[in-house]
Design a protein around this motif. Sequence first.
Motif, PDB file in Angstrom:
ATOM      1  N   THR A 109     -25.201   8.232  29.351  1.00 21.72           N
ATOM      2  CA  THR A 109     -26.583   8.003  29.817  1.00 21.72           C
ATOM      3  C   THR A 109     -26.822   6.530  30.170  1.00 21.72           C
ATOM      4  O   THR A 109     -27.783   6.168  30.859  1.00 21.72           O
ATOM      5  CB  THR A 109     -27.588   8.378  28.715  1.00 21.72           C
ATOM      6  OG1 THR A 109     -27.331   7.555  27.579  1.00 21.72           O
ATOM      7  CG2 THR A 109     -27.486   9.838  28.378  1.00 21.72           C
ATOM      8  N   SER A 147     -23.677   3.604  34.045  1.00 22.08           N
ATOM      9  CA  SER A 147     -22.913   4.384  33.070  1.00 22.08           C
ATOM     10  C   SER A 147     -21.582   4.841  33.706  1.00 22.08           C
ATOM     11  O   SER A 147     -21.579   5.488  34.758  1.00 22.08           O
ATOM     12  CB  SER A 147     -23.741   5.606  32.641  1.00 22.08           C
ATOM     13  OG  SER A 147     -23.044   6.326  31.680  1.00 22.08           O
ATOM     14  N   ARG A 148     -20.527   4.375  32.972  1.00 24.37           N
ATOM     15  CA  ARG A 148     -19.206   4.751  33.505  1.00 24.37           C
ATOM     16  C   ARG A 148     -18.786   6.109  32.924  1.00 24.37           C
ATOM     17  O   ARG A 148     -19.209   6.479  31.824  1.00 24.37           O
ATOM     18  CB  ARG A 148     -18.173   3.700  33.127  1.00 24.37           C
ATOM     19  CG  ARG A 148     -18.266   2.416  33.931  1.00 24.37           C
ATOM     20  CD  ARG A 148     -17.385   1.328  33.368  1.00 24.37           C
ATOM     21  NE  ARG A 148     -16.005   1.546  33.739  1.00 24.37           N
ATOM     22  CZ  ARG A 148     -14.986   0.748  33.407  1.00 24.37           C
ATOM     23  NH1 ARG A 148     -15.275  -0.355  32.669  1.00 24.37           N
ATOM     24  NH2 ARG A 148     -13.723   1.007  33.774  1.00 24.37           N
TER      25      ARG A 148
HETATM   26  P1  ADP Z   1     -22.764   5.686  28.226  1.00 21.67           P
HETATM   27  O1  ADP Z   1     -21.728   5.482  27.309  1.00 21.67           O
HETATM   28  O2  ADP Z   1     -23.621   6.833  27.950  1.00 21.67           O
HETATM   29  O3  ADP Z   1     -22.542   5.360  29.650  1.00 21.67           O
HETATM   30  P2  ADP Z   1     -23.525   3.345  26.876  1.00 21.67           P
HETATM   31  O4  ADP Z   1     -24.734   2.536  26.792  1.00 21.67           O
HETATM   32  O5  ADP Z   1     -23.083   3.772  25.571  1.00 21.67           O
HETATM   33  O6  ADP Z   1     -23.770   4.498  27.868  1.00 21.67           O
HETATM   34  O7  ADP Z   1     -22.415   2.519  27.550  1.00 21.67           O
HETATM   35  C1  ADP Z   1     -22.697   1.858  28.669  1.00 21.67           C
HETATM   36  C2  ADP Z   1     -21.443   1.533  29.410  1.00 21.67           C
HETATM   37  O8  ADP Z   1     -20.704   0.541  28.708  1.00 21.67           O
HETATM   38  C3  ADP Z   1     -20.534   2.560  29.595  1.00 21.67           C
HETATM   39  O9  ADP Z   1     -20.838   3.415  30.706  1.00 21.67           O
HETATM   40  C4  ADP Z   1     -19.261   1.822  29.799  1.00 21.67           C
HETATM   41  O10 ADP Z   1     -19.096   1.489  31.132  1.00 21.67           O
HETATM   42  C5  ADP Z   1     -19.346   0.673  28.950  1.00 21.67           C
HETATM   43  N1  ADP Z   1     -18.687   0.875  27.661  1.00 21.67           N
HETATM   44  C6  ADP Z   1     -19.266   1.173  26.514  1.00 21.67           C
HETATM   45  N2  ADP Z   1     -18.384   1.193  25.517  1.00 21.67           N
HETATM   46  C7  ADP Z   1     -17.224   0.863  26.069  1.00 21.67           C
HETATM   47  C8  ADP Z   1     -15.950   0.722  25.539  1.00 21.67           C
HETATM   48  N3  ADP Z   1     -15.610   0.941  24.248  1.00 21.67           N
HETATM   49  N4  ADP Z   1     -14.953   0.369  26.405  1.00 21.67           N
HETATM   50  C9  ADP Z   1     -15.226   0.136  27.700  1.00 21.67           C
HETATM   51  N5  ADP Z   1     -16.367   0.304  28.265  1.00 21.67           N
HETATM   52  C10 ADP Z   1     -17.400   0.651  27.428  1.00 21.67           C
END
Ligand code: ADP
Length: 836
Positions: free
Chosen positions: A797, A787-788
């Motif tokens: 999460t 998770s970034r």
């Molecule tokens: P969270 O957002 O809680 O870390 P997610 O499952 O929603 O968990 O997202 C997982 C990961 O996907 C994020 O941590 C991110 O690194 C990447 N991510 C999701 N949506 C985007 C987006 N619109 N642009 C860039 N990276 C994204």
Amino acid sequence: MDNIKKEINNIREQLINYSSFSIVILVSPFIALSIVNVIKSGWHSMYILYFVEFFIISLLFLFRKKVSTIFKAHIIASLFIITGLLGNLFFSLSGGYFLCLIGIALITLFYGKINGIIYSLISLLGYILIEVLNNYGEIERNIDFNKFNNNFEAWINSIFTLMLMAVVLIFSISFFYDYFIGLITELNSKNKEMNKLNNDYQLALKKIEESEIKYKTIFQTLEEGIIITDPDGNIIDCNNASENLLEVSKEQLLHFNLHKQDWGFIKPDFTPLLKEECPGKKALDEGIPILNVETGYIREDKIKWLIISSAPLELDGYGVFLTFHDITEIKKQEEDRDVFNRNFEAFLDHITDFVYFKDKNSQLVFCSQSLAHVTGFNNWRDIIGKHDFEIFPHDDAQIYYEEEKTIIKERKPLLGKIDSFYDENGEKGYVQTNKWPLFNDNNDVIGIFGISRNITEQRKEKEILKEREEKISLLLNSTAEGIYGVDLSSNCTFANKSCVEILGFNSEEDFLGKNMHNLIHHSYENKTCMDVKSCKIFKAILKGEGIHADDEVFWKKDGTCFPVEYYSYPQIKNGEIIGAVITFTNITERKAIEKQLLKYAKDLKVLNSDKDKFIRILAHDLKSPFTSLIGFSELLLNNLNNLDVYTIKEYVSFINETSNKTFSLLEEILLWLNAQSGNLKFEPSKIEIQELISNIVSDLKLSAESKEISLVSNISEKIYANADTNMLRTILRNLISNAIKFTNYKGEIHINAETINNEIIITVSDNGIGISEDNIKIIFDPVQVNSRIGTGGEKGTGLGLSICKEFVEKHGGKIWIESQEFKGSDFKFTMPLSKD
Ligand code: ADP
């Protein structure tokens, strides 16, 4: 006989003598006339003949006793004929014929027809010659009747001669006739008598000869040995049979004497027979017949059994005669018969089958003890002469009687008939009966012979066996497994219903006798040929082992194959392998399930490890906030009195924020877990997309505005999805939140929806930080993804996208990403279009 012959000869002699005398008398006038003519007319050659004739006759008569009768008879007959011819020659008178006839008659009378015919021919030739000579003028008749008529003296002479000849002839013939008749009559009667006597004599002689031949033939050809002795006991005659029977030549036998000869006879009890007891000697000594003495005659270690009889022969010069014949063969036959009878009685006494011999009226002649026993009698002899009606229930007896009548009438056996009967305990049983007609030497049926075998037990066993077979058959045909049997050559011995069905054949007949390897097990799944030597079933049969296999195929009638699991067990009979029984099932489904299961197992393994990892991450993620919460709450608790309100507020705010975030995390975890386990309710309904998106956009507007991000929904038309509202809302909220989170300040987010075929493609597009290719691959995996932190420092999460994926797939849709790092990302997913 000789007397009669003599008498006949006497009669002939006398007759001849009288005849010669008659001729002398008859010829005398000629002689007288001739003398007169010689005196008167001179000498004439013819007179010589007359005188010679007269002279011969006279001599013959004078010396009649010295000349043989036959000679005289011929001379006289010849003279009669000559006289007749001369008479004719001289006088052409018929008297000449008459004289010739007398001559012929005489010779015929005494010496038979042949002589008579010879003389007749001579006479005839004589007359013909005379007439011919006369006609040609070679001779002259001495009397010319013209002259004669004119010559009185000739008349007188002729008449006198003729009268005298006639008188003499008449007298002679009449005398001769009477005498001749008398003689003939006597001769006939004597001849007859002689013939009769002769016949009788010949007959007697013939009979004697015949009886002698008969006696000799009988004597020599009799099979009975015959020996004849003189009064002193010397053998004086014997026949061929006696030589053969005693094995002693006739020459030797003729030197034997009954008083002296020791024959070496033995008695039937093998004790020696004394010389005095020998029948020949005894008959000779006692003068009485000794009959039918059975005697053993030992020759070269063999005993020949003889029956000897002897009796005195009441003839001069004879003593006794002995007759004897060989009874060795008869005795042996009798012994054999005795043995046979004993054995046959033992057979009848002990055989358990019912054996019986009956006469034409179906009355028992003899039978086995078993039959007597079963009919309530102690001994089989007690039921001899009885009828079936006397020993069996009437109805049964009637059946037996009828069938025997048919056998006797049709002269054919009755074979394999099953009859019921009641045994000595009154229990019903069954017999299998064979009956045959019995014939005498004339091929007439004289009765029947039958054997009835008690088959009650066999029948019961057969019924049990049949029942068992039916059960086995039922079992075989009611089982789902295919079952078939093969012999040592892999040829089918039986096949059950399932076997036929599974292999797509029509009936068991399609298999019976056929080579099952060639029929259903000839190739591997990849269609390469399976040699019979490589066939596990075949090898197992040869070894007599049981085998199991589930990695091969069987081939169906239509040429397709299916994976099979089979068991083969050897079939053993009397310790020897006779084949095998193969049980098989079509495991196509099982194989597919197994394949699936393997995949599941593999997936599960991965999932398990992922889950472990995930739980560890979660534990770590949860530990951090709780560490903060515990730290701040302890700090508060320990320093509550020392802290100012602002600090406390700051601490409490931090605790609240951390608690909310942790709660959010727990909520997401719970949601994800629910989605994973399938516990989440899925209730699709018709949802208007634009409206739903507007609501979410409205909710998230503040977050976007805080980062000055423009959040635009580009959906103008009304699109209806068939989706679960909560799930679709969660998906959209997540994707839009992420877009806000990972878009820089003053960025742009667009939300689109379009319909393609029966699907709606919804796109959440941002111009944020984007996602690397590597991350795209793992982004939906909560375990792998990191998770970034968002562009505004937002924490996540790492579960959001996983939940989105679950929910999209729940709707039968798919989700994917089109992204470039630092340029932005398009998150796209499909939803089913509402059909209403
Ligand atoms: P969270 O957002 O809680 O870390 P997610 O499952 O929603 O968990 O997202 C997982 C990961 O996907 C994020 O941590 C991110 O690194 C990447 N991510 C999701 N949506 C985007 C987006 N619109 N642009 C860039 N990276 C994204």
